[in-house]
Design a protein around this motif. Structure first.
Motif, PDB file in Angstrom:
ATOM      1  N   TYR A 169      -2.628   5.482   1.678  1.00 17.24           N
ATOM      2  CA  TYR A 169      -3.705   5.533   2.676  1.00 17.24           C
ATOM      3  C   TYR A 169      -4.920   6.322   1.988  1.00 17.24           C
ATOM      4  O   TYR A 169      -4.820   7.227   2.129  1.00 17.24           O
ATOM      5  CB  TYR A 169      -3.268   5.203   4.070  1.00 17.24           C
ATOM      6  CG  TYR A 169      -2.239   4.125   4.148  1.00 17.24           C
ATOM      7  CD1 TYR A 169      -2.985   2.947   4.961  1.00 17.24           C
ATOM      8  CD2 TYR A 169      -0.700   4.146   3.605  1.00 17.24           C
ATOM      9  CE1 TYR A 169      -1.533   1.801   5.047  1.00 17.24           C
ATOM     10  CE2 TYR A 169      -0.116   2.969   4.420  1.00 17.24           C
ATOM     11  CZ  TYR A 169      -0.436   2.161   5.058  1.00 17.24           C
ATOM     12  OH  TYR A 169       0.443   1.330   4.832  1.00 17.24           O
ATOM     13  N   MET A 194      -6.789   5.069  -2.000  1.00 17.39           N
ATOM     14  CA  MET A 194      -6.019   3.663  -1.156  1.00 17.39           C
ATOM     15  C   MET A 194      -5.815   3.466  -3.084  1.00 17.39           C
ATOM     16  O   MET A 194      -6.281   2.881  -3.367  1.00 17.39           O
ATOM     17  CB  MET A 194      -6.899   2.708  -0.461  1.00 17.39           C
ATOM     18  CG  MET A 194      -6.250   1.548  -0.103  1.00 17.39           C
ATOM     19  SD  MET A 194      -4.707   0.737  -1.636  1.00 17.39           S
ATOM     20  CE  MET A 194      -6.032  -0.293  -1.512  1.00 17.39           C
ATOM     21  N   ARG A 211       1.012  -1.303   0.141  1.00 15.31           N
ATOM     22  CA  ARG A 211      -0.092   0.103  -0.479  1.00 15.31           C
ATOM     23  C   ARG A 211       1.432   1.333   0.211  1.00 15.31           C
ATOM     24  O   ARG A 211       2.041   1.759   0.324  1.00 15.31           O
ATOM     25  CB  ARG A 211      -0.697  -0.023   0.925  1.00 15.31           C
ATOM     26  CG  ARG A 211      -1.954   1.242   1.404  1.00 15.31           C
ATOM     27  CD  ARG A 211      -3.231   0.368   2.418  1.00 15.31           C
ATOM     28  NE  ARG A 211      -3.591   0.006   1.914  1.00 15.31           N
ATOM     29  CZ  ARG A 211      -4.712  -0.805   1.963  1.00 15.31           C
ATOM     30  NH1 ARG A 211      -4.954  -0.012   3.634  1.00 15.31           N
ATOM     31  NH2 ARG A 211      -5.906  -1.872   2.106  1.00 15.31           N
ATOM     32  N   SER A 246      -2.475  -0.009  -4.412  1.00  9.55           N
ATOM     33  CA  SER A 246      -1.765  -0.820  -3.909  1.00  9.55           C
ATOM     34  C   SER A 246      -0.771  -0.826  -5.027  1.00  9.55           C
ATOM     35  O   SER A 246      -1.410  -1.287  -5.448  1.00  9.55           O
ATOM     36  CB  SER A 246      -1.875  -1.507  -2.823  1.00  9.55           C
ATOM     37  OG  SER A 246      -2.813  -1.755  -1.833  1.00  9.55           O
TER      38      SER A 246
END
Length: 187
Positions: A64, A77, A61, A79
């Motif tokens: 956030y 988010m 990740r 990743s």
């Protein structure tokens, strides 16, 4: 040797153009020069392993979600992934490539990802070839369909779609194994 090959291809490409590029924009190109053959449809199944923890995570990740965003959507988010692609659902089954790219939570109402990734193959005749997948992945739907928007190597000029089905999900770790059925048209 490879440089000579590319120089030959480029000179063939330019010699096949009808007229000068600056005079004929766009110019027609002889498709045979680029290696076009009869188009075929290929189907294969791979298992995508998203590992968030442990000694060697394959999904990190990098952004956030803000604290004021609903935990159920994780909106915002992002990743980055370098996930193994295997022939079977077990991580120890034969590795055939990697899924490299990112996924981002793109919905405020549900857990839904924008998936942008290359399936990079390193096995058999597809070694060095890639398929690019980019689309919407509503993770709680039983089957998710996303488009194949391109490729390289044996999948040059690819188009098609993938169907994703969650095989396993561990709510404690967030690790997931997803079955991808890939249907791709290519030359």
């Amino acid at each position: 040797m490879a440089a000579l090959f590319y120089i030959s291809i480029i000179s063939l490409l330019f010699s096949s153009l009808s007229g000068k590029l600056e005079d004929d924009f766009p110019a027609e190109v002889d498709a045979k020069v680029l290696g076009f053959r009869k188009e075929k449809l290929t189907h294969f199944r791979v298992y995508w392993h998203d590992i968030l923890g442990g000694q060697k995570p394959t999904s990190i990740r990098i952004i956030y979600p803000p604290s004021n965003v609903s935990a159920s959507s994780s909106f915002g988010m992002v990743s980055m992934i370098d996930n193994p692609l295997t022939v079977g659902p077990e991580l120890k089954s034969k590795l055939v490539g990697r899924a490299q790219g990112f996924y981002a939570s793109a919905s405020q109402e549900e857990l839904c990802f924008l998936m942008t990734m290359n399936f990079v193959f390193d096995e058999g005749k597809y070694n060095g070839s890639t398929i690019t997948v980019m689309g919407r992945n509503a993770v709680f739907n039983k089957v998710r369909e996303m488009p194949v928007i391109g490729g390289s190597g044996l999948f040059r000029f690819a188009r098609g779609y993938v169907e994703a089905r969650t095989h396993t999900f561990d709510p404690k770790t967030g690790d997931a194994t997803v079955e991808y059925n890939v249907y791709v048209l290519h030359y």
